[in-house]
Design a protein around this motif. Sequence first.
Motif, PDB file in Angstrom:
ATOM      1  N   UNK A  31       0.830  -1.207   0.000  1.00  0.00           N
ATOM      2  CA  UNK A  31       0.000   0.000   0.000  1.00  0.00           C
ATOM      3  C   UNK A  31       0.864   1.257   0.000  1.00  0.00           C
ATOM      4  N   UNK A  32       1.992   1.192   0.688  1.00  0.00           N
ATOM      5  CA  UNK A  32       2.848   2.378   0.812  1.00  0.00           C
ATOM      6  C   UNK A  32       3.726   2.616  -0.409  1.00  0.00           C
ATOM      7  N   UNK A  33       3.557   1.821  -1.429  1.00  0.00           N
ATOM      8  CA  UNK A  33       4.222   2.068  -2.708  1.00  0.00           C
ATOM      9  C   UNK A  33       3.323   2.858  -3.658  1.00  0.00           C
ATOM     10  N   UNK A  34       2.106   3.199  -3.205  1.00  0.00           N
ATOM     11  CA  UNK A  34       1.192   3.982  -4.039  1.00  0.00           C
ATOM     12  C   UNK A  34       1.742   5.392  -4.187  1.00  0.00           C
ATOM     13  N   UNK A  35       2.132   5.756  -5.395  1.00  0.00           N
ATOM     14  CA  UNK A  35       2.689   7.085  -5.660  1.00  0.00           C
ATOM     15  C   UNK A  35       2.820   7.270  -7.164  1.00  0.00           C
ATOM     16  N   UNK A  36       2.803   8.517  -7.583  1.00  0.00           N
ATOM     17  CA  UNK A  36       3.029   8.845  -8.989  1.00  0.00           C
ATOM     18  C   UNK A  36       4.435   9.393  -9.203  1.00  0.00           C
ATOM     19  N   UNK A  37       5.334   9.100  -8.246  1.00  0.00           N
ATOM     20  CA  UNK A  37       6.725   9.564  -8.293  1.00  0.00           C
ATOM     21  C   UNK A  37       7.627   8.420  -7.832  1.00  0.00           C
ATOM     22  N   UNK A  38       8.979   8.492  -8.058  1.00  0.00           N
ATOM     23  CA  UNK A  38       9.885   7.425  -7.632  1.00  0.00           C
ATOM     24  C   UNK A  38       9.901   7.230  -6.110  1.00  0.00           C
ATOM     25  N   UNK A  39      10.019   5.949  -5.679  1.00  0.00           N
ATOM     26  CA  UNK A  39       9.997   5.573  -4.267  1.00  0.00           C
ATOM     27  C   UNK A  39      11.267   4.794  -3.930  1.00  0.00           C
ATOM     28  N   UNK A  40      11.845   5.050  -2.738  1.00  0.00           N
ATOM     29  CA  UNK A  40      13.016   4.319  -2.281  1.00  0.00           C
ATOM     30  C   UNK A  40      12.850   3.832  -0.861  1.00  0.00           C
ATOM     31  N   UNK A  41      13.822   3.050  -0.364  1.00  0.00           N
ATOM     32  CA  UNK A  41      13.798   2.496   0.990  1.00  0.00           C
ATOM     33  C   UNK A  41      15.125   2.800   1.669  1.00  0.00           C
ATOM     34  N   UNK A  42      15.076   3.324   2.911  1.00  0.00           N
ATOM     35  CA  UNK A  42      16.277   3.465   3.726  1.00  0.00           C
ATOM     36  C   UNK A  42      16.650   2.080   4.258  1.00  0.00           C
TER      37      UNK A  42
END
Length: 618
Positions: free
Chosen positions: A245-256
């Motif tokens: 669910x937390x990958x919902x976005x219209x922009x690039x996503x990363x993980x620390x």
Amino acid sequence: MCGIVGYSQNHPQAIQEMLQSIRHRGPDDLGIYCDEGFSLGHTRLSILDLSHAGHQPMEFEHLVIVFNGEVYNFRAIQKELLGLGYTFFSDSDTEVILKAMHCWGEKAVDKFIGMFAFALWDKRKEELLLYRDRVGVKPLYYYFEGGELLFASELRAITAIKPNLALSQAGLYEYFQFGYISSNLSIHQAIHKLPAGHYLRFKAGKIEVKPYWSIHTFLEMPPFEKSEEELIDELEELLVDAFKLRMVADVPVGVFLSGGIDSSLVAAILQKHHGHIHTFTIGFENPRYNEALYAKGVAEHLGTEHTERILSAEEAREILYRFPEVYDEPFGDSSGIPTLLVSKVAKESGVKVVLSADGGDEIFCGYERYPIAHSLSRKILSLPYPLRAFAGRAMESFGAKRAGYLFKVRNLEHKFNQLSEMLRAKDLEEFYELLVHNSKNYEIKELLGETFPPKSRAFKVGERIHPMQGMMSWDYERYMVDDILVKVDRATMFHSIEGREPLLDHRIAEFAARLPFNMKFREGKTKYILRKVLERYLPKEMIERPKMGFGIPMFEWFSQDLRSLFETHFTPERLKSSGVLNPSYVLRELGKLQRGEPVNVNKLWLILVFLMWQEKAR
């Protein structure tokens, strides 16, 4: 991620000033709404529906909303609303929240899965509602005096309109005790935080603050009666859903990614069930603090697109001097420095949303201090209180300085005073607080002249399950919300990127609250059930390693810088002008440092941060 503000007057100029002070939270767009009852403002970081259709403040019939955060299940709620005859002009979660509140009223919030702080102005009722998410990921401050209300995502937006506010003595005590200000307090007497899981109603010049959700409800329920394998399966299914669910976005996503259990679990699940994950790690030349090798090993095993950067003292030094600017009330957690730096790395890599794996320690019993505190408390608190209290008073009468002169043990004076306080702890909660203090009660009393002991219902609720659950509950409601989450929010927002907390999905917190305690801590092993889930994704040897935490070689790096800053700020004139600190105490502690005597440098760091903040705030 955005910034929201509001004022119970028709005052567009004030709203504009408030928004400009937090423009870093939302550089993509800015909007203002004003009528005779209330003024609202919004500064936008575009994550969903990048078009102008997502502009805020957003209106529908008699309702106006400003919203900060993300409601990740908005599409499911939107589908339900479509079935009830609602139509939508945007693809934003803001419009879904607005129309959900229109449809179901205050019960709509029970449907939201996410992190949020929002204000809903009802023009017809002339009533404002403020909501903060269940766990407290998104910040929300408010000022209320004489029927006048202001609110904002950050403290600085309120003080832009209300400068020179009196300091809160209780807030000061909390800061010097823990390094952060918890509960509903702030550094200013007239400004409060809306607590997590609460809403505020403002109508006819009056406010009421009430809870709509609490973890206590689930801690008080009977524990699950299921097999270990069933619980592991259920948790994994919940984690997969929450993380995706937390990958919902219209922009690039990363993980620390640190290479620890929590961040490795987030990266592993997302890489398997979502794919194409970009992970970020910062490292240090000092091996005592460097987790980069562990993170690299995890990234290579999972096949993520990995970015690693070794950070120098020079880069960290830039942040050190800007620290009070980023954290707009005194904030003493020095791990805010690497959090700012890794946020900068992610921003430079073109990522606009990052996932941070906070919350696992407080929910699944991850801190090594829990079993240590439990073992120590059983030895000390098992003694009758009158005997302990007598011994503590006797030690106080004998005097720590005298003990130090007699026995010549390194830092004995501090240890002597600490033991004297711990012997007089009335219960386990007070004992635990004494262990996690940055400065002990005797030190704060000498520094400030008074103390304000905090109390938390959460500890007692958790303690009925297990003493360590009481410690976890205390940290969940205080340390996690007002230190960890503040640190990540300000660090990411300073670089205009959005931080998301997948382990803090409220459904995971509810599930963990009902787990039998031996599924969290077993045979000396922390996070037992999380380790079992992670074993399905990573080799066991990559999981079983000592916990390092997210620290930096701060005092090694900044020994000269800090000494210079201490000597610049710790002058009799500056200390006296603070209006709250005891100059003779601070100068005595500084003298110890200058002479190479044992001294708690972190205690001096807290004083320094306060003075730098106060100088900036004036």
